[in-house]
Write a protein that holds these residues in place. Structure first.
Motif, PDB file in Angstrom:
ATOM      1  N   LEU A 197       0.833  -1.205   0.000  1.00 12.51           N
ATOM      2  CA  LEU A 197       0.000   0.000   0.000  1.00 12.51           C
ATOM      3  C   LEU A 197       0.871   1.260   0.000  1.00 12.51           C
ATOM      4  N   LEU A 218       3.753   1.568  -1.241  1.00 16.04           N
ATOM      5  CA  LEU A 218       4.325   1.700  -2.586  1.00 16.04           C
ATOM      6  C   LEU A 218       3.354   2.423  -3.518  1.00 16.04           C
ATOM      7  N   PHE A 219       2.082   2.044  -3.456  1.00 13.45           N
ATOM      8  CA  PHE A 219       1.071   2.706  -4.297  1.00 13.45           C
ATOM      9  C   PHE A 219       1.035   4.198  -3.986  1.00 13.45           C
ATOM     10  N   ALA A 220       0.997   4.511  -2.687  1.00 11.21           N
ATOM     11  CA  ALA A 220       0.866   5.906  -2.267  1.00 11.21           C
ATOM     12  C   ALA A 220       2.083   6.710  -2.708  1.00 11.21           C
ATOM     13  N   LEU A 273       4.044   6.181  -5.170  1.00 10.64           N
ATOM     14  CA  LEU A 273       4.011   6.366  -6.619  1.00 10.64           C
ATOM     15  C   LEU A 273       3.115   7.542  -6.987  1.00 10.64           C
ATOM     16  N   ALA A 274       1.934   7.571  -6.355  1.00  9.86           N
ATOM     17  CA  ALA A 274       0.979   8.639  -6.645  1.00  9.86           C
ATOM     18  C   ALA A 274       1.578   9.989  -6.229  1.00  9.86           C
ATOM     19  N   ARG A 294       4.749  10.813  -5.917  1.00  3.92           N
ATOM     20  CA  ARG A 294       5.885  11.207  -6.741  1.00  3.92           C
ATOM     21  C   ARG A 294       5.407  11.879  -8.015  1.00  3.92           C
ATOM     22  N   LEU A 295       4.341  11.338  -8.585  1.00  2.00           N
ATOM     23  CA  LEU A 295       3.810  11.933  -9.811  1.00  2.00           C
ATOM     24  C   LEU A 295       3.273  13.331  -9.532  1.00  2.00           C
ATOM     25  N   ASP A 296       2.650  13.508  -8.346  1.00  2.00           N
ATOM     26  CA  ASP A 296       2.155  14.832  -7.985  1.00  2.00           C
ATOM     27  C   ASP A 296       3.316  15.822  -7.910  1.00  2.00           C
ATOM     28  N   GLU A 348       2.985  16.063 -12.896  1.00  5.81           N
ATOM     29  CA  GLU A 348       2.461  15.312 -14.044  1.00  5.81           C
ATOM     30  C   GLU A 348       1.038  15.764 -14.367  1.00  5.81           C
ATOM     31  N   ARG A 401      -2.712  15.419 -15.131  1.00  2.00           N
ATOM     32  CA  ARG A 401      -3.685  14.363 -14.883  1.00  2.00           C
ATOM     33  C   ARG A 401      -4.422  14.022 -16.169  1.00  2.00           C
ATOM     34  N   PHE A 460      -7.305  -1.964  -1.109  1.00  2.00           N
ATOM     35  CA  PHE A 460      -6.737  -2.281  -2.416  1.00  2.00           C
ATOM     36  C   PHE A 460      -7.699  -1.965  -3.555  1.00  2.00           C
ATOM     37  N   THR A 495      -8.559   6.878  -5.580  1.00  2.00           N
ATOM     38  CA  THR A 495      -7.513   7.899  -5.774  1.00  2.00           C
ATOM     39  C   THR A 495      -6.190   7.231  -6.145  1.00  2.00           C
ATOM     40  N   LEU A 496      -5.875   6.160  -5.411  1.00  2.00           N
ATOM     41  CA  LEU A 496      -4.636   5.451  -5.717  1.00  2.00           C
ATOM     42  C   LEU A 496      -4.700   4.832  -7.119  1.00  2.00           C
ATOM     43  N   GLY A 507      -3.712   7.357  -9.478  1.00  2.00           N
ATOM     44  CA  GLY A 507      -2.264   7.538  -9.406  1.00  2.00           C
ATOM     45  C   GLY A 507      -1.543   6.472 -10.210  1.00  2.00           C
ATOM     46  N   LEU A 508      -1.990   5.230 -10.046  1.00  3.58           N
ATOM     47  CA  LEU A 508      -1.362   4.136 -10.792  1.00  3.58           C
ATOM     48  C   LEU A 508      -1.608   4.290 -12.291  1.00  3.58           C
ATOM     49  N   ARG A 523      -1.918   7.025 -13.914  1.00  2.00           N
ATOM     50  CA  ARG A 523      -1.011   8.061 -14.437  1.00  2.00           C
ATOM     51  C   ARG A 523       0.409   7.536 -14.534  1.00  2.00           C
ATOM     52  N   ALA A 524       0.790   6.725 -13.535  1.00  2.37           N
ATOM     53  CA  ALA A 524       2.136   6.148 -13.581  1.00  2.37           C
ATOM     54  C   ALA A 524       2.297   5.253 -14.811  1.00  2.37           C
ATOM     55  N   GLN A 574      -0.905  -2.236 -10.495  1.00  2.79           N
ATOM     56  CA  GLN A 574       0.515  -2.214 -10.148  1.00  2.79           C
ATOM     57  C   GLN A 574       1.269  -3.294 -10.941  1.00  2.79           C
TER      58      GLN A 574
END
Ligand code: SF4
Lengths: 81, 389
Positions: A63, A65-67, A69-70, A72-74, A78, A80, B7, B11-12, B15-16, B18-19, B239
């Motif tokens: 979890l 890791l997901f946060a 990543l989000a 870092r893009l902010d 980046e 949207r 999971f 919002t996440l 984010g993913l 966009r990644a 992911q």
């Protein structure tokens, strides 16, 4: 039928059985496939059997890791989609 | 629900998304197969394809247990229930799978056969204990997730000295099916491909809790395709797609694990030991869509032979072709999409399936019918009629 869900082990019973709790529901399941399960552990339940224990630390790490990543893009500003 | 809701966070997910968009190279396509039916369901239900750039394509794989069960095996189960007068116990989805002449176990039940839906192999065992004067057959199907529970029931039947319980074993092996799929693909540019083009594989969640990640290593080593074992929830799938895209961009082919909270390289040793104690490899097994694959399934071994339905009853196996017009075979190989079938949504719907892919919620056709077909209408635009309108 492949669906499996994480459930919390509430009480250990005899014969490698246990009572688990999922969203307020209680159910008897078999622990015959997993060693060393303790009360309070989360296991993945599939067709009446625990398949494996869930590792709470690894779950947190994923979890995080997901946060990250989000975030870092902010920071990179980046655009949207 | 804990370990589920977190999971699925929207919002996440953005984010993913966009990644992924930031890493994808516009100059190429990415063809990724989600092997497991549970992933097919999640992909459809959460509209994951819509969160991906158009050049990232998800292809549904054959990992839906009732989808790959060939007609001949259901015919055998129906014969057991009707001609040998057994109590036939099996998982719910199996009851509706169309067999020869579109018959099903559910119809056999309606016609008087004693067919019972069970949630677990333990239920079948209990029925055998409660009805000692009747033969009870557990029609066992599924991948490596349902195999250990069958093994546990067979072992327990032996321990209890049950004389009226057998298992009709139809358990199949994921790595063999992946090999079958990869063998049907040809290297890019050769123009010989009869299978789908595959750049990477989203590996199963729960199968991998049992077998671990090691059994997929041949995919990376022999076929040079990356595999990422993915958890069940939408964020896990996103992911894993990101991890696959990174591998593909870097020209890597490795087995990576996103589902670290439940999967390691070695898997569940206790479950594996139990499976090895009760089962042997079958030299050959027929799969719906994939044909006969060598060493792709299990049977009960000699030590537990007394609990093997195939030894107790004469059940000749006859291979039967799928319904004409049903594209399940091509769909299970990843070559076609449910929308490509002309029966989709008209003659074939979940309430009245023609093929096996429309039966279980993990089947590609059922998943697309339930969640995805609205997209067909939208994409078809106001002037064109949607597929199978
Ligand atoms: S829509 Fe029905 S008939 Fe067509 S491929 Fe799917 S299951 Fe088979």
């Amino acid at each position: 039928m492949c669906l499996a869900v994480p459930v919390r082990v509430e009480r250990l019973l005899d014969n490698e059985m246990a009572v688990v709790e999922m969203d307020g529901l209680r159910k008897e399941i078999s622990l015959a496939l997993v060693d060393g399960v303790r009360e309070g552990d989360y296991v993945i339940l599939h067709v009446g059997y625990a398949l494996t224990r869930l590792d709470p630390e690894e779950a947190e790490r994923t979890l995080a890791l997901f946060a990250e990543l989000a975030n870092r893009l902010d920071d990179l500003g980046e655009v949207r989609p | 629900m804990k370990y589920v809701d977190e999971f699925r966070d929207g919002t996440l997910a953005c984010g993913l998304a966009r990644a992924i968009a930031a890493e994808v190279r516009p100059s190429r396509d990415y063809h990724l197969m989600e092997f497991c039916g549970g992933h097919t369901h999640a992909v459809s239900r959460y509209g994951i394809q819509d969160l991906l750039p158009p050049n990232v394509r998800l292809i549904h794989g054959p990992g839906c247990p009732v989808c790959v069960l060939p007609i001949g095996r259901i015919d055998s189960a129906i014969a057991l229930a009707q001609e040998h007068d057994v109590i036939l116990c099996t998982y719910g989805d199996v009851l509706r799978v169309p067999a020869s002449e579109r018959r099903s176990l559910l119809q056999a039940k309606a016609a008087g056969a004693d067919v019972r839906m069970v949630y677990s192999s333990l239920d079948a065992l209990r029925i055998a204990q409660e009805t000692p004067d009747r033969e009870v057959v557990f029609f066992a199907i599924g991948f490596e997730t349902t195999t250990p529970p069958t093994a546990a029931a067979v072992r327990q039947a032996k321990a209890l000295g049950l004389k009226n319980f057998t298992a009709f074993c139809n358990h199949v092996l994921t790595p063999a099916a992946i090999r079958g799929i990869l063998d049907s693909t040809a290297p890019e540019g050769t123009g010989r491909a009869k299978g789908a083009r595959l750049d990477g594989i989203i590996g199963p969640s729960h199968v991998s809790t049992v077998i671990g990640s090691r059994p997929y290593e041949f995919v990376a080593e022999q076929y040079q395709r990356p595999v990422v074992i993915a958890g069940f929830e939408p964020l896990d799938v996103m992911q894993s797609i990101l991890m696959l895209i990174r591998q593909i961009n870097a020209g890597r082919a490795e087995v990576e694990n996103e589902f670290t909270r439940a999967v390691n390289r070695d898997g569940n040793h206790k479950a594996q030991t139990l499976v090895a104690e009760v089962f042997d490899l079958r030299p050959a097994f027929e799969w719906r869509g994939l044909g006969v694959i060598p060493y792709s399934a299990l049977c009960i071994n000699a030590a537990y032979g007394d609990f093997d339905t195939e030894r107790r009853f004469p059940i000749p196996y006859r291979a039967v072709a799928d319904h004409k017009g049903c594209e399940c075979g091509a769909i299970l190989r990843g070559v076609k999409k449910p929308q490509d079938c002309r029966l989709f949504g008209t003659a074939c719907i979940p309430e009245n399936p023609v093929g096996s892919c429309m039966v279980s919620s993990e089947g590609a056709c059922a998943a697309h019918y339930t969640y995805g077909r609205y997209r067909d209408y939208r994409d078809a635009g106001p002037t064109r009629k949607a597929v199978n309108d």
